[in-house]
Design a protein around this motif. Sequence first.
Motif, mmCIF file in Angstrom:
data_model
loop_
_atom_site.group_PDB
_atom_site.id
_atom_site.type_symbol
_atom_site.label_atom_id
_atom_site.label_comp_id
_atom_site.label_asym_id
_atom_site.label_seq_id
_atom_site.Cartn_x
_atom_site.Cartn_y
_atom_site.Cartn_z
ATOM 1 N N LEU A 351 0.838 -1.202 0.000
ATOM 2 C CA LEU A 351 0.000 0.000 0.000
ATOM 3 C C LEU A 351 0.870 1.248 0.000
ATOM 4 O O LEU A 351 1.939 1.269 0.619
ATOM 5 C CB LEU A 351 -0.895 0.019 1.230
ATOM 6 N N VAL A 353 0.566 5.810 -0.208
ATOM 7 C CA VAL A 353 -0.314 6.975 -0.247
ATOM 8 C C VAL A 353 0.140 7.866 -1.400
ATOM 9 O O VAL A 353 1.318 8.218 -1.498
ATOM 10 C CB VAL A 353 -0.262 7.768 1.074
ATOM 11 N N ALA A 371 -4.788 12.956 0.056
ATOM 12 C CA ALA A 371 -4.091 11.677 0.185
ATOM 13 C C ALA A 371 -5.026 10.574 -0.270
ATOM 14 O O ALA A 371 -6.131 10.430 0.264
ATOM 15 C CB ALA A 371 -3.685 11.457 1.640
ATOM 16 N N LEU A 373 -5.234 6.420 -1.122
ATOM 17 C CA LEU A 373 -4.532 5.147 -0.966
ATOM 18 C C LEU A 373 -4.409 4.417 -2.290
ATOM 19 O O LEU A 373 -5.335 4.421 -3.089
ATOM 20 C CB LEU A 373 -5.317 4.256 -0.005
ATOM 21 N N TRP A 375 -3.193 0.570 -3.871
ATOM 22 C CA TRP A 375 -2.772 -0.810 -3.554
ATOM 23 C C TRP A 375 -2.211 -1.438 -4.807
ATOM 24 O O TRP A 375 -2.927 -1.606 -5.793
ATOM 25 C CB TRP A 375 -3.966 -1.614 -3.038
ATOM 26 N N TRP A 404 -2.648 3.989 9.664
ATOM 27 C CA TRP A 404 -1.394 3.961 8.906
ATOM 28 C C TRP A 404 -1.379 5.081 7.866
ATOM 29 O O TRP A 404 -0.408 5.831 7.733
ATOM 30 C CB TRP A 404 -1.219 2.596 8.231
ATOM 31 N N THR A 405 -2.499 5.238 7.141
ATOM 32 C CA THR A 405 -2.595 6.274 6.101
ATOM 33 C C THR A 405 -2.437 7.663 6.709
ATOM 34 O O THR A 405 -1.707 8.506 6.185
ATOM 35 C CB THR A 405 -3.962 6.191 5.389
ATOM 36 N N GLN A 408 1.165 8.266 7.743
ATOM 37 C CA GLN A 408 2.004 8.405 6.549
ATOM 38 C C GLN A 408 1.772 9.771 5.895
ATOM 39 O O GLN A 408 2.732 10.471 5.553
ATOM 40 C CB GLN A 408 1.653 7.278 5.565
ATOM 41 N N ALA A 409 0.518 10.148 5.743
ATOM 42 C CA ALA A 409 0.182 11.419 5.087
ATOM 43 C C ALA A 409 0.742 12.598 5.891
ATOM 44 O O ALA A 409 1.281 13.547 5.320
ATOM 45 C CB ALA A 409 -1.331 11.535 4.928
ATOM 46 N N VAL A 424 -6.981 14.084 4.310
ATOM 47 C CA VAL A 424 -6.989 12.623 4.494
ATOM 48 C C VAL A 424 -8.428 12.157 4.639
ATOM 49 O O VAL A 424 -9.213 12.746 5.397
ATOM 50 C CB VAL A 424 -6.167 12.224 5.738
#
Length: 728
Positions: A351, A353, A371, A373, A375, A404-405, A408-409, A424
């Motif tokens: 995955l 972003v 942001a 996602l 995959w 997690w997103t 990360q963002a 987000v």
Amino acid sequence: MSGTGVGTARAIGNGTAIPFMRRNGPDPLAAEHLRLFRNYEAMNLGWFWATDAEGRITYISEGAARSLGQTGDALIGQDLVSLFKNPNDEADAERRRTMPFQMARQARFDAIPLLVDIVGEERWWALSGQPARDSRGGFSGYLGHGVDVTKEQRATRESIRLAMYDPLTGLPNRRRMGNLLDSTIAAFRSQERACALMLIDLDRFKAINDSLGHPVGDALLKQVAERLATIVGNPEQIARMGGDEFQVILPDAHNRVGISDLANRIIESLSHPYTINGSRCLIGASIGIAVSPFDASTSDELVRNADLALYAAKGGGRGRARFFSSDLLQVAEDRRQLEQDLIDALSNGELAVHYQPILSAGSEDVTGFEALLRWNHPKRGRISPAIFIPIAEDANLIPQLGEWTLRQACMDAAKWPGELRVAVNVSPIQFASEALPAIVMSALANSGLKAERLELEITESVFLGETAETDARFAALKRLGVRLALDDFGTGYSSLGYLKSAPFDKIKIDQSFVRGTTEEGARNQAIIAAIVALANALGMETTAEGIESFDQLETMRRLNVSHIQGFLYSGAVSAADLDKHLENGKWVLKPQGPARQRHIRHTTFRKVGVIHDNHYYPAVLKNVSASGALIEGIVDVPEGTQFVVDLGEGQMVVAIVRRALQHQQGIEFEQPLVEDSNGALTTRHRVSPKVLGEAGLQQQGHNLVAKTGEGLALPAFHTTTEWNGIEV
Ligand code: C2E
Ligand code: MG
Ligand code: MG
């Protein structure tokens, strides 16, 4: 009570001796027996009866006769069996038949509960009887005993009712419906009869239950049950499966048009407003339908397939009915596989972003990035978040994935120059979690990103379960200083009411709404103008999503939308690419794309099979109408050729080639297709798997194949009617 026992018995009992009477003169013990006997009768705890060899009453205790509104004498000579009537319940009726049966066999019977034949009153007796012998050992009738078991019987039936019926709606429950379905499918299998099953799921019920309270929810379910009963007719065919799920069983229903008409009438009726304690509520319904034996041979399979159809109905936008089709099995299997793969995707680093620019509509300055996602599946390549986010939501993977997103963002954005923001997406599941504000705070603290540079995109579905908690969550997030955006405005219920009550900083107008502005002219434009005006008045920004063409851009500018996002400027790019674009401190973007929005043309393709000369050819149907279609995939078929088109799920139609081109034939159906009320064209009847099986065929995925692996051995039917003639 004087004289001999025998004499007294004669006076009452028309000549039959009481068993414990000795024949040889008075006996002190016999007198004692008689006294006890009388006493027992007088206490009315139970009573005695006797019949002759033909089953006619020769003795019956006065107490028993009295409860029938009769005297013992009046009953003498009547058929014992005639005192009882047939109960409604099949199991009770079965027991009633046991008594005459046992009597005919001259066998003993014990405590058979019987419904006494009295008008206007429900009275149950449990009767036991023992065959009597005359002096020569021949059968002389019955001697028996009875007790009133009305109370017990009621209690038993009440507990059966409780176990088999839903106490709220009075409809059969899951258990009873399960039994009914099992027995119906089993019985119909040998009789080659069809049985349809509908699964009904209410849309938006949970929201009403949560916001207006459980008593209102309960009252609503009762009204739903009443409406269902009115439409379906027999309440025994309807079950409440728990929650807001209902089932309807339709024995002998196999006409898809009729079934889908009924389904649509149900949806329509359930979608009318309800009035409960003075408040009005509105819900909807989605329906999944499967029909045995076409879609399933066992009840489990039927339920599973109706459930898949329901799932597809809900996925297709709710408020609709859908029939099962075999491709749904593949869809379900794919989904299960993806769910499995998604669990590993995070730890395998599949995955990432990506970031899509959002620009100011006037200056074209990039103000931030959304942001999104991505995959990268090892086998399937890129999978859209529109597909895997709902899977993650169902599989309870959102908390992990969302956190997690977010982290990360925030880390990526902290490295961007200036005041560029990051938006987000937050799933309603994340929003519902009490932990969200703490997670957001921690993501900000770890990355060093200023709170005002983070924007959380929330869809309006978070309001569906509106409670005090929703307000508290909004307040907690606002206290952190993050911005909030209402995402996908225009796709759902789009109530402007949310805007007034929730502290949004931005409204994102969905691309489907944006599209509508250039397609249909004024209406959507007027709505967007109104939203923009309201947003301005409330100090909110507006972003138009999915801008792909210059005419859309111009329209949005004219409508005063403050921000623009779309492929016309850029799609989402990877974090590394974005860093490159930002090397000079600023990413300058120029619009690039078509002048006008292209209208998407909807051509429907339908995979079919063509059967000709015992060969099966996969083909594609295009431009299907009730009377004919274009067919592709078979070559060099002369005009006038007749073949059978297998539309799947046992739908067979004979077709004649009317126009032959090289790769395409114009065909005419020998009998027109019919439209079910969802607009799908189907044959009126279907050929059952059993009949196909007898012809040595079976359905494999979408195609029919020979069971033996050799060539097809089709029934020699040349017209649709003949095919239909062998449907169940
Ligand atoms: P969304 O939040 O409405 O995101 C906008 C979607 O529109 C994105 O699709 C974006 O790539 C697409 N898009 C942007 N400009 C254009 C355009 O000009 N034309 C067209 N046709 N599409 C455009 P994407 O990335 O496939 O995401 C789909 C949805 O998946 C998102 O809709 C969002 O609801 C969800 N999603 C994506 N990432 C996340 C995430 O990290 N968390 C959560 N909860 N949902 C996410
Ligand atoms: Mg979004
Ligand atoms: Mg959106």
